[in-house]
Design a protein around this motif. Structure first.
Motif, PDB file in Angstrom:
ATOM      1  N   ASP A  36       0.834  -1.210   0.000  1.00 14.76           N
ATOM      2  CA  ASP A  36       0.000   0.000   0.000  1.00 14.76           C
ATOM      3  C   ASP A  36       0.868   1.259   0.000  1.00 14.76           C
ATOM      4  O   ASP A  36       0.588   2.234  -0.699  1.00 14.76           O
ATOM      5  N   ASP A  93       0.350   7.031   3.534  1.00 13.89           N
ATOM      6  CA  ASP A  93       0.281   5.772   4.302  1.00 13.89           C
ATOM      7  C   ASP A  93       1.225   5.754   5.503  1.00 13.89           C
ATOM      8  O   ASP A  93       1.658   4.691   5.942  1.00 13.89           O
ATOM      9  N   HIS A 120      -4.687   6.128   6.098  1.00 11.51           N
ATOM     10  CA  HIS A 120      -5.867   5.432   6.619  1.00 11.51           C
ATOM     11  C   HIS A 120      -5.612   4.802   7.993  1.00 11.51           C
ATOM     12  O   HIS A 120      -6.425   4.002   8.449  1.00 11.51           O
ATOM     13  N   HIS A 121      -4.492   5.123   8.639  1.00  8.89           N
ATOM     14  CA  HIS A 121      -4.238   4.587   9.982  1.00  8.89           C
ATOM     15  C   HIS A 121      -5.026   5.379  11.026  1.00  8.89           C
ATOM     16  O   HIS A 121      -4.960   6.603  11.052  1.00  8.89           O
ATOM     17  N   THR A 140      -4.522   3.162   1.871  1.00  4.51           N
ATOM     18  CA  THR A 140      -4.319   4.553   1.452  1.00  4.51           C
ATOM     19  C   THR A 140      -4.625   4.690  -0.038  1.00  4.51           C
ATOM     20  O   THR A 140      -5.149   5.707  -0.476  1.00  4.51           O
ATOM     21  N   ASP A 170      -3.335  -4.648   1.203  1.00  3.70           N
ATOM     22  CA  ASP A 170      -3.845  -4.279   2.538  1.00  3.70           C
ATOM     23  C   ASP A 170      -5.115  -5.044   2.924  1.00  3.70           C
ATOM     24  O   ASP A 170      -5.465  -5.095   4.106  1.00  3.70           O
TER      25      ASP A 170
HETATM   26 MN   LIG Z   1      -1.837   0.914   4.291  1.00  7.72          MN
END
Ligand SMILES: [Mn+2]
Length: 333
Positions: A36, A93, A120-121, A140, A170
């Motif tokens: 990702d 990411d 996206h964390h 991401t 992912d």
């Molecule tokens: Mn990721």
């Protein structure tokens, strides 16, 4: 934690403004990049180039062969970079500025150019001048796809393939529970953009060397269980890696192979590395958010996939810590 409702239209126009005000953008991601991370910087490279912005994806270390097949020729590995050639950096990411893979051993706070942080964390620290964090996205590259759609940015076949690389890796090939209806709609959109789905699947899942498969067989042979087999974990020593001719990069995704075991709810890989003991954690039960274990160990990530690094401890001590924190995290029946 209080959740903010994302005003997507506002953030899309901010991103558009941020990008179109730049002549040249450096593309960075987290250290030890995965599919990702790399898919994100590769896709953004293809897109920005098409709209006439000069751009460069950068990573410090050599990347595993299976990802290298998707790398644009222009990508820079490990060379020193003149930041004066850029007027902005995109961090893709990467949840924590300390984990950002930056050229010239530069600290994030010393970067002379502004940063746009897209990720996206769930535990992203919003360290950019502009931040777009959406933890509802599987990858991401799923976020980037939505941005490209909404801003009508170009998405060439190479760009779409890079975006698929992030989503497929992912989600573990659409098997993990971060796979949503939106994920599949985006994957469909990317295939319509002539993203090479088949090639990504072939490179990721039908491309293992026999020595790696024998190494995995050895790991299953020595796998440990605890808490009525709800926790399964691997201990990977330097000696084992040497014996099987496996590198540290090769073991990145090895934790996921234990998902196949019936009844296992959480998995951990504990591994000796040059930097210290590395933990890689996975949960298959949403009631056991292993990010809590990762935080206890000084790391982070997603609720269901997280990791940590500890310096100056033995692998035996690392095992004890795992059992302690996992014990606190697993609800008793
Ligand atoms: Mn990721």
């Amino acid at each position: 934690m209080k959740k903010m409702v994302l005003d997507r239209n506002k953030i899309f126009s901010q991103i558009k403004k941020w990008i179109t005000g730049k002549k040249s953008i450096l593309l960075l991601t987290h250290q030890r990049p995965d599919g990702d991370a790399l898919g994100s910087i590769f896709a953004m490279y293809h897109c920005l180039r098409e709209i006439g912005i000069s751009t460069l994806p950068y990573v410090t270390d050599n990347i595993p062969e299976r990802y290298g097949a998707f790398m644009p020729e222009a990508a820079i590995i490990g060379e020193s970079i003149d930041f004066r050639n850029f007027d902005g950096v995109m961090s893709l990411d990467c949840a924590n500025k300390k984990r950002l893979d930056i050229p010239n051993n530069t600290a994030f706070d010393d970067l002379p150019i502004p940063c746009c942080n897209i990720d996206h964390h769930i535990d992203n620290l919003n360290y950019g001048e502009l931040n777009y964090i959406d933890d509802k996205c599987s990858a991401t590259t799923e976020i980037l796809s939505i941005i490209f759609q909404n801003l009508s940015l170009p998405c060439s076949p190479e760009c779409a393939t890079a975006l698929l690389l992030g989503i497929i890796t992912d989600t573990g090939g659409y098997r993990f529970n971060n796979t949503t209806a939106q994920t599949l709609e985006i994957a469909s959109w990317l295939m319509n953009k002539e993203g090479d789905h088949e090639r990504v699947i072939a490179k990721m899942y039908y491309n293992e060397s026999i020595h790696m498969l024998k190494f995995q067989a050895k790991l299953f042979d020595e796998i440990q269980f605890a808490f009525d087999n709800r926790l399964a974990y691997f201990l990977i020593t330097d000696e084992l890696l040497h014996r099987f001719g496996v590198t540290a990069e090769d073991t990145e995704d090895v934790v996921d192979i234990a998902r196949a075991i019936k009844g296992v709810e959480i998995i951990c890989r504990i591994q000796e590395t040059a930097d210290g003991i590395r933990y890689s954690l996975r949960s298959m039960n949403p009631d056991i958010p292993i990010i809590e274990i990762a935080h206890q160990l000084g790391g982070g990530g997603h609720e269901m996939a997280a990791g940590a690094l500890q310096k100056d401890i033995t692998i035996k001590k690392a095992e004890e810590l795992l059992l302690t924190y996992a014990g606190e995290c697993i609800p008793q029946n």
